[in-house]
Design a protein around this motif. Structure first.
Motif, PDB file in Angstrom:
ATOM      1  N   PRO A  60      27.454  30.921  33.809  1.00 53.26           N
ATOM      2  CA  PRO A  60      25.995  31.032  33.848  1.00 53.26           C
ATOM      3  C   PRO A  60      25.366  30.264  32.685  1.00 53.26           C
ATOM      4  N   LEU A  61      24.242  29.628  32.959  1.00 50.75           N
ATOM      5  CA  LEU A  61      23.577  28.805  31.950  1.00 50.75           C
ATOM      6  C   LEU A  61      23.134  29.670  30.772  1.00 50.75           C
ATOM      7  N   PRO A  62      23.492  29.288  29.538  1.00 48.64           N
ATOM      8  CA  PRO A  62      22.998  30.026  28.361  1.00 48.64           C
ATOM      9  C   PRO A  62      21.517  29.712  28.137  1.00 48.64           C
ATOM     10  N   ARG A  63      20.659  30.414  28.877  1.00 46.54           N
ATOM     11  CA  ARG A  63      19.240  30.070  28.925  1.00 46.54           C
ATOM     12  C   ARG A  63      18.541  30.188  27.576  1.00 46.54           C
ATOM     13  N   LYS A  64      18.923  31.189  26.807  1.00 45.54           N
ATOM     14  CA  LYS A  64      18.288  31.358  25.493  1.00 45.54           C
ATOM     15  C   LYS A  64      18.550  30.128  24.623  1.00 45.54           C
ATOM     16  N   LEU A  65      19.785  29.639  24.633  1.00 50.58           N
ATOM     17  CA  LEU A  65      20.150  28.452  23.862  1.00 50.58           C
ATOM     18  C   LEU A  65      19.386  27.231  24.357  1.00 50.58           C
ATOM     19  N   VAL A  66      19.269  27.095  25.673  1.00 47.88           N
ATOM     20  CA  VAL A  66      18.570  25.950  26.255  1.00 47.88           C
ATOM     21  C   VAL A  66      17.088  25.984  25.916  1.00 47.88           C
ATOM     22  N   VAL A  67      16.491  27.151  26.058  1.00 48.91           N
ATOM     23  CA  VAL A  67      15.045  27.285  25.775  1.00 48.91           C
ATOM     24  C   VAL A  67      14.752  26.977  24.314  1.00 48.91           C
ATOM     25  N   GLU A  68      15.562  27.498  23.418  1.00 49.44           N
ATOM     26  CA  GLU A  68      15.360  27.209  21.988  1.00 49.44           C
ATOM     27  C   GLU A  68      15.493  25.719  21.707  1.00 49.44           C
ATOM     28  N   PHE A  69      16.405  25.064  22.407  1.00 46.95           N
ATOM     29  CA  PHE A  69      16.594  23.631  22.223  1.00 46.95           C
ATOM     30  C   PHE A  69      15.366  22.860  22.695  1.00 46.95           C
ATOM     31  N   LEU A  70      14.778  23.279  23.814  1.00 46.68           N
ATOM     32  CA  LEU A  70      13.642  22.565  24.390  1.00 46.68           C
ATOM     33  C   LEU A  70      12.359  22.727  23.597  1.00 46.68           C
ATOM     34  N   LYS A  71      12.215  23.828  22.867  1.00 46.46           N
ATOM     35  CA  LYS A  71      10.993  24.065  22.097  1.00 46.46           C
ATOM     36  C   LYS A  71      10.798  22.968  21.057  1.00 46.46           C
ATOM     37  N   GLY A  72       9.618  22.415  21.025  1.00 48.60           N
ATOM     38  CA  GLY A  72       9.314  21.388  20.036  1.00 48.60           C
ATOM     39  C   GLY A  72       9.612  19.973  20.483  1.00 48.60           C
ATOM     40  N   LEU A  73      10.263  19.836  21.653  1.00 50.41           N
ATOM     41  CA  LEU A  73      10.547  18.494  22.165  1.00 50.41           C
ATOM     42  C   LEU A  73       9.348  17.952  22.937  1.00 50.41           C
ATOM     43  N   ASP A  74       9.192  16.642  22.908  1.00 54.20           N
ATOM     44  CA  ASP A  74       8.167  16.002  23.736  1.00 54.20           C
ATOM     45  C   ASP A  74       8.662  15.882  25.175  1.00 54.20           C
ATOM     46  N   TYR A  75       9.936  15.600  25.350  1.00 51.29           N
ATOM     47  CA  TYR A  75      10.545  15.540  26.666  1.00 51.29           C
ATOM     48  C   TYR A  75      12.063  15.522  26.506  1.00 51.29           C
ATOM     49  N   ALA A  76      12.772  15.731  27.627  1.00 50.14           N
ATOM     50  CA  ALA A  76      14.234  15.792  27.585  1.00 50.14           C
ATOM     51  C   ALA A  76      14.797  15.193  28.858  1.00 50.14           C
ATOM     52  N   ILE A  77      16.059  14.796  28.790  1.00 51.03           N
ATOM     53  CA  ILE A  77      16.774  14.292  29.959  1.00 51.03           C
ATOM     54  C   ILE A  77      18.090  15.047  30.088  1.00 51.03           C
ATOM     55  N   VAL A  78      18.437  15.397  31.304  1.00 53.14           N
ATOM     56  CA  VAL A  78      19.703  16.075  31.582  1.00 53.14           C
ATOM     57  C   VAL A  78      20.652  15.055  32.201  1.00 53.14           C
ATOM     58  N   VAL A  79      21.815  14.883  31.596  1.00 54.33           N
ATOM     59  CA  VAL A  79      22.812  13.934  32.089  1.00 54.33           C
ATOM     60  C   VAL A  79      23.887  14.723  32.826  1.00 54.33           C
ATOM     61  N   ASP A  80      23.837  14.636  34.158  1.00 50.04           N
ATOM     62  CA  ASP A  80      24.728  15.385  35.051  1.00 50.04           C
ATOM     63  C   ASP A  80      25.739  14.467  35.706  1.00 50.04           C
ATOM     64  N   GLU A  81      26.945  14.950  35.909  1.00 43.08           N
ATOM     65  CA  GLU A  81      27.932  14.262  36.759  1.00 43.08           C
ATOM     66  C   GLU A  81      27.929  14.953  38.107  1.00 43.08           C
ATOM     67  N   GLY A  82      27.876  14.193  39.183  1.00 41.77           N
ATOM     68  CA  GLY A  82      27.839  14.804  40.504  1.00 41.77           C
ATOM     69  C   GLY A  82      26.439  15.258  40.850  1.00 41.77           C
ATOM     70  N   ALA A  83      26.327  16.392  41.522  1.00 40.68           N
ATOM     71  CA  ALA A  83      25.023  16.916  41.924  1.00 40.68           C
ATOM     72  C   ALA A  83      24.240  17.374  40.681  1.00 40.68           C
ATOM     73  N   PRO A  84      22.901  17.329  40.740  1.00 44.06           N
ATOM     74  CA  PRO A  84      22.084  17.681  39.562  1.00 44.06           C
ATOM     75  C   PRO A  84      21.970  19.182  39.344  1.00 44.06           C
ATOM     76  N   PHE A  85      23.089  19.863  39.338  1.00 41.39           N
ATOM     77  CA  PHE A  85      23.099  21.320  39.173  1.00 41.39           C
ATOM     78  C   PHE A  85      22.516  21.724  37.825  1.00 41.39           C
TER      79      PHE A  85
END
Length: 412
Positions: A60-85
């Motif tokens: 399961p996605l560690p959502r708390k870690l992800v949300v804290e990472f996103l705070k303060g960013l102007d934008y982000a990119i997710v680099v996925d292999e295969g389907a964009p899960f």
């Protein structure tokens, strides 16, 4: 659900998930798995400051870690292999946290949805993200030129692979029955024989999950009101092919199941299975006889053939196609790789040049890598280093130009 929530909480502080890069960077990269190496490789070539979140536990996605990472960013990119899960999960987490951070990736066209990632694709995505590249990645002209000059080499079965004979015989049987390869579905399964999807055989229509060849054939036989062919390997049959065959017998479904018994689990490293009578450590176990098992299930037509013998195999398939209800043809011949390792390769055929017309039927009908066409002489020759002496090409040449030395000695 409670267990997953606890796991997710642990993932939020797990050391295998970490952030790196400049603390006050305004552009974020979220990545997991092999693409992380591509990100690390290309970052020094991109003139911008990035903050990277490396995830090793996408579910399961560690959502708390992800949300804290996103705070303060102007934008982000997710680099996925295969389907964009991962991209989709990150976007859900951001939305539920009320973050209005633009998140890019495959869904936005910065990375391709199809095919595997490369460092060039990742670099191009980052450059587009910071406005230094406008278009999606385009291969350099020299790479395009090299690819256009290089011969097309689709993956093929090994020289001497018994599955080549099985599918050649199946296609020939359908031709003889005036059915054609596009009128009768041939389902594949998980194994080396999935390569029969590719040219020149182009035999199977599907490859899904273990045992699905028989299940799909079962369903199609009902709605199409015709005999449907399922092909499945011996190890796959033991693993997950017996239940759908039972279903075919129980409901008297009009299917032909070809069990391609190469006496091993070849695709993943030649592991034993219940039909081999042994273990990885060399211990001896009881060998389960596939033919006896199939008969015990109630299949009325069961025949075991040698796929190196195209005539025998073709005739068995033609007979089975005329049977109402389930029929089974077992094509039994050991995988050629262990045979090579034991040094048991026998006589190899040769091309009789004055008979060879350069028609390339042997190549086009089998796709064997040991067969080589020489445009200068308009003849086919056999690579002795690759040839295993299976004799399938010998049986496909319409001009009788491929012979074993022993045949020539007899005056054949």
């Amino acid at each position: 659900n409670e267990t997953l929530a606890k796991i997710e909480e642990e993932f939020n502080s797990m050391p295998f998930n970490w952030t790196e890069g400049k603390e006050d960077a305004k552009i974020g990269i979220i990545v997991e798995g092999a693409p992380y190496n591509y990100v690390k490789e290309v970052l020094p070539e991109v003139n911008a400051e990035f903050r990277v979140l490396k995830l090793s536990t996408p579910h399961p996605l560690p959502r708390k870690l992800v949300v804290e990472f996103l705070k303060g960013l102007d934008y982000a990119i997710v680099v996925d292999e295969g389907a964009p899960f991962l991209e989709e999960e990150v976007k859900v987490a951001a939305y539920e946290a009320g973050l209005n951070v633009p998140i890019y990736g495959k869904r936005t066209g910065h990375l391709p949805l199809e095919g595997e990632l490369t460092p060039s694709l990742v670099k191009n995505a980052l450059l587009r993200l910071i406005g230094e590249a406008e278009e999606a990645y385009e291969k350099p002209e020299e790479i395009k030129l090299a690819e256009s000059l290089a011969p097309k080499r689709p993956p093929v079965m090994c020289p001497g692979c018994p599955h080549r004979g099985s599918y050649r015989a199946a296609l020939d049987a359908l031709r003889d029955l005036k059915l054609g390869r596009y009128k009768v579905p041939i389902h594949g399964d998980i194994g080396c024989y999935a390569l029969s999807l590719l040219p020149p055989l182009e035999a199977i229509w599907t490859e899904f999950v273990m045992g699905a060849s028989i299940s799909l054939a079962n369903g199609q036989s009902i709605v199409m009101d015709k005999k449907i062919i399922a092909t499945i390997g011996d190890s796959t049959f033991f693993h997950n092919g017996i239940p759908p065959l039972i279903d075919a017998v129980y409901k008297n479904l009009n299917v032909l199941v070809m069990i391609l018994d190469n006496r091993t689990t070849a695709m993943t490293g030649h592991q034993p299975h219940p039909g081999t009578g042994g273990s990885e450590t060399g211990r001896k176990f009881n060998e389960i006889d596939i033919e006896a098992l199939v008969k015990a299930l109630g299949v009325k037509y069961v025949k075991t053939v040698d796929p190196y013998n195209l005539k025998e195999t073709r005739e068995a398939i033609e007979e089975a196609m005329k049977v109402e209800g389930p029929a089974v043809v077992i094509a039994r011949r050991e995988c050629v790789i262990p045979v090579i390792r034991r040094g048991e390769i026998g006589e190899k055929p040769i091309v009789v040049e004055d008979r060879c017309t350069g028609c390339k039927a042997c190549i086009l009908l089998t796709g064997c890598p040991a067969l080589i066409y020489d445009p200068e002489t308009n003849k086919v020759r056999i690579d002795e280093l690759l040839c295993t002496g299976c004799g399938v090409c010998n049986q496909t040449c319409p001009f009788d130009a491929i012979k074993f030395p022993s045949e020539l000695k007899r005056g054949a």
